[in-house]
Design a protein around this motif. Structure first.
Motif, PDB file in Angstrom:
ATOM      1  N   SER A   1       0.825  -1.208   0.000  1.00 11.48           N
ATOM      2  CA  SER A   1       0.000   0.000   0.000  1.00 11.48           C
ATOM      3  C   SER A   1       0.860   1.259   0.000  1.00 11.48           C
ATOM      4  CB  SER A   1      -0.928   0.002   1.225  1.00 11.48           C
ATOM      5  OG  SER A   1      -1.868  -1.051   1.138  1.00 11.48           O
ATOM      6  N   LEU A   2       1.984   1.207   0.699  1.00  9.69           N
ATOM      7  CA  LEU A   2       2.886   2.355   0.716  1.00  9.69           C
ATOM      8  C   LEU A   2       3.570   2.519  -0.636  1.00  9.69           C
ATOM      9  CD1 LEU A   2       2.251   2.116   3.727  1.00  9.69           C
ATOM     10  CD2 LEU A   2       4.644   2.669   4.197  1.00  9.69           C
ATOM     11  N   ALA A   3       3.900   1.394  -1.271  1.00  6.11           N
ATOM     12  CA  ALA A   3       4.501   1.463  -2.604  1.00  6.11           C
ATOM     13  C   ALA A   3       3.539   2.112  -3.594  1.00  6.11           C
ATOM     14  CB  ALA A   3       4.891   0.066  -3.077  1.00  6.11           C
ATOM     15  N   SER A   4       2.236   1.784  -3.488  1.00  5.60           N
ATOM     16  CA  SER A   4       1.232   2.397  -4.354  1.00  5.60           C
ATOM     17  C   SER A   4       1.107   3.889  -4.073  1.00  5.60           C
ATOM     18  CB  SER A   4      -0.127   1.719  -4.147  1.00  5.60           C
ATOM     19  OG  SER A   4      -0.098   0.382  -4.594  1.00  5.60           O
ATOM     20  N   THR A   5       1.223   4.259  -2.804  1.00  5.14           N
ATOM     21  CA  THR A   5       1.152   5.674  -2.433  1.00  5.14           C
ATOM     22  C   THR A   5       2.299   6.452  -3.047  1.00  5.14           C
ATOM     23  OG1 THR A   5       0.010   5.240  -0.353  1.00  5.14           O
ATOM     24  CG2 THR A   5       1.278   7.293  -0.496  1.00  5.14           C
TER      25      THR A   5
ATOM     26  N   THR B   1      13.389  15.646   5.077  1.00  2.00           N
ATOM     27  CA  THR B   1      14.287  14.500   5.239  1.00  2.00           C
ATOM     28  C   THR B   1      13.439  13.254   5.451  1.00  2.00           C
ATOM     29  OG1 THR B   1      15.991  15.887   6.251  1.00  2.00           O
ATOM     30  CG2 THR B   1      16.171  13.506   6.579  1.00  2.00           C
ATOM     31  N   VAL B   2      13.641  12.253   4.601  1.00  2.00           N
ATOM     32  CA  VAL B   2      12.845  11.024   4.655  1.00  2.00           C
ATOM     33  C   VAL B   2      13.684   9.919   5.285  1.00  2.00           C
ATOM     34  CG1 VAL B   2      11.400   9.443   3.337  1.00  2.00           C
ATOM     35  CG2 VAL B   2      11.732  11.785   2.521  1.00  2.00           C
TER      36      VAL B   2
ATOM     37  N   ASP C   1      13.992   1.307  -0.617  1.00  2.00           N
ATOM     38  CA  ASP C   1      13.543   1.769  -1.933  1.00  2.00           C
ATOM     39  C   ASP C   1      12.446   2.823  -1.797  1.00  2.00           C
ATOM     40  OD1 ASP C   1      13.805   1.330  -4.886  1.00  2.00           O
ATOM     41  OD2 ASP C   1      11.660   0.919  -4.692  1.00  2.00           O
ATOM     42  N   LEU C   2      11.526   2.615  -0.860  1.00  2.00           N
ATOM     43  CA  LEU C   2      10.438   3.566  -0.668  1.00  2.00           C
ATOM     44  C   LEU C   2      10.955   4.921  -0.184  1.00  2.00           C
ATOM     45  CD1 LEU C   2       7.746   1.264   1.021  1.00  2.00           C
ATOM     46  CD2 LEU C   2       7.948   1.883  -1.392  1.00  2.00           C
ATOM     47  N   VAL C   3      11.902   4.896   0.731  1.00  2.00           N
ATOM     48  CA  VAL C   3      12.490   6.127   1.254  1.00  2.00           C
ATOM     49  C   VAL C   3      13.162   6.922   0.137  1.00  2.00           C
ATOM     50  CG1 VAL C   3      14.435   6.956   2.647  1.00  2.00           C
ATOM     51  CG2 VAL C   3      12.776   5.392   3.652  1.00  2.00           C
ATOM     52  N   ARG C   4      13.937   6.222  -0.680  1.00  2.00           N
ATOM     53  CA  ARG C   4      14.655   6.886  -1.785  1.00  2.00           C
ATOM     54  C   ARG C   4      13.674   7.503  -2.769  1.00  2.00           C
ATOM     55  NH1 ARG C   4      15.364   5.422  -6.657  1.00  2.00           N
ATOM     56  NH2 ARG C   4      14.662   3.283  -6.267  1.00  2.00           N
ATOM     57  N   ARG C   5      12.641   6.742  -3.157  1.00  2.00           N
ATOM     58  CA  ARG C   5      11.677   7.232  -4.139  1.00  2.00           C
ATOM     59  C   ARG C   5      10.851   8.396  -3.598  1.00  2.00           C
ATOM     60  NH1 ARG C   5       8.662   1.943  -5.020  1.00  2.00           N
ATOM     61  NH2 ARG C   5       7.125   3.300  -6.026  1.00  2.00           N
TER      62      ARG C   5
ATOM     63  N   GLY D   1      12.265  16.113  -3.968  1.00  2.00           N
ATOM     64  CA  GLY D   1      13.554  16.789  -4.032  1.00  2.00           C
ATOM     65  C   GLY D   1      14.189  16.951  -2.668  1.00  2.00           C
ATOM     66  N   GLY D   2      13.844  16.025  -1.752  1.00  2.00           N
ATOM     67  CA  GLY D   2      14.384  16.092  -0.404  1.00  2.00           C
ATOM     68  C   GLY D   2      15.578  15.180  -0.202  1.00  2.00           C
TER      69      GLY D   2
END
Length: 334
Positions: A131-135, A148-149, A167-171, A177-178
């Motif tokens: 669900s987070l990947a879809s978000t 900052t993520v 991967d989610l954090v990077r994307r 642009g953070g």
């Protein structure tokens, strides 16, 4: 009249097959030519054009996206907010769509919510899951934001890295642009001593402390039903161990920790072996956005709501109705 002689060494111009597929895709999808018209233009058969268009889709040259007119059920949203004291709720009208389509719709709702909340200087925590990947795939920022993520748990080491924290954090950070940080440890380790030792490593300690200061956390809600738990815990817990957790009262998990039907974090050794900010930290974070749906997750979502581990819920109408019905039934039996 003399006929013009052909040049002896002249060769026909070679056609680049890659460029031809691009041209065919452009003719069909951008210029709106029919397959018959394209076939005449490039001097081939209609069936060949059809195969080239299929090839363009399979190779990712063309992406087809159906933009459904996603609708909200405002009545169910209001009932959830009133019953559980939420800041906000988003309830997608499912209309018998597939799980994947519902997940995508919830992702779009969540992406809009995020865009309305993020501000410069914030720390944004991210968990893991489909669900987070879809978000994150649905993020369409209205502006760049200096945030900052950070991950809120260690890495799953999943066979599907697209749903894992790193991967989610990077994307997420790339979309706005953070900046982003990695937590270079696994979600679960073999014993408590190893967990404590890893948590005290300078880099790990720094990232966990940063995540605990998050202004917003985006998180999923996990259940223990076999059909939804196997992928997340693959390599960590087998079905026998998961069944033991069910027998001990576990109904769901967040931040890699298991809780019961009232949302109470269980006193389990496995909870002490997980590396992350912990469920209790969620209770003091300003905005915790949880995205979850499905009949198999109803009890897990209800437990999380009872424990006040989130204050913004994104789900679908069937799940929302089931949660409210389960809560009302339980209330009547008390």
């Amino acid at each position: 009249m003399k006929k013009r002689k052909r040049s002896a060494g002249r060769k026909p111009v070679a056609i680049d097959p890659e460029q031809l597929i691009l041209d065919v895709a452009s003719f069909y999808y951008e210029q709106r030519l029919t397959q018959e018209q394209i076939a005449k233009r490039i001097q081939t058969s209609r069936s060949t054009v059809s195969r080239m268009l299929e090839d363009a889709r399979e190779r990712g040259i063309v992406h087809i996206r159906i933009n459904y007119p996603w609708q909200r059920n405002h009545e169910l949203e209001e009932r959830l907010v009133a019953r559980f004291g939420l800041h906000e709720a988003r309830v997608l009208v499912g209309k018998q769509r597939s799980e994947e389509e519902i997940r995508r719709g919830m992702g779009e709702f969540t992406a809009r919510l995020i865009d309305s909340h993020v501000e410069d200087g914030q720390i944004f925590g991210v968990s893991y899951g489909r669900s987070l990947a879809s978000t994150i795939a649905a993020l369409a920022p209205s502006r760049k934001v200096a945030l900052t993520v950070v991950p809120v748990i260690g890495a799953l080491g999943s066979d599907n890295p697209s749903i894992d924290g790193p991967d989610l954090v990077r994307r997420f950070a790339a979309a706005y642009g953070g900046e982003y940080r990695y937590l270079p440890v696994p979600l679960l380790v073999e014993d408590v001593r190893t967990r404590d030792a890893l948590a005290q490593l300078p880099k790990v300690h720094e990232i966990l402390n940063l995540a605990k200061k998050a202004d917003i956390v985006l998180i999923g809600i996990g259940a223990l039903a076999a059909e939804v738990s196997s992928e997340i815990w693959k390599g960590y817990l087998d079905e026998r161990q998961l069944q033991r957790l069910r027998n001990q009262g576990a109904v769901g998990h967040m931040c890699g920790q298991f809780y019961d039907a009232r949302g109470k974090v269980l006193d389990l050794e496995v909870n002490r072996r997980s590396i992350g900010i912990g469920i209790q930290t969620l209770n003091i974070i300003e905005n915790v956005i949880a995205v979850a749906s499905g009949n198999a997750k109803t009890e897990a979502i209800l437990g999380a709501l009872r424990g006040q581990h989130l204050n913004i819920l994104v789900t679908d109408d069937a799940t929302a109705a089931a949660i409210l019905n389960l809560e009302e039934t339980a209330g009547n039996l008390r």
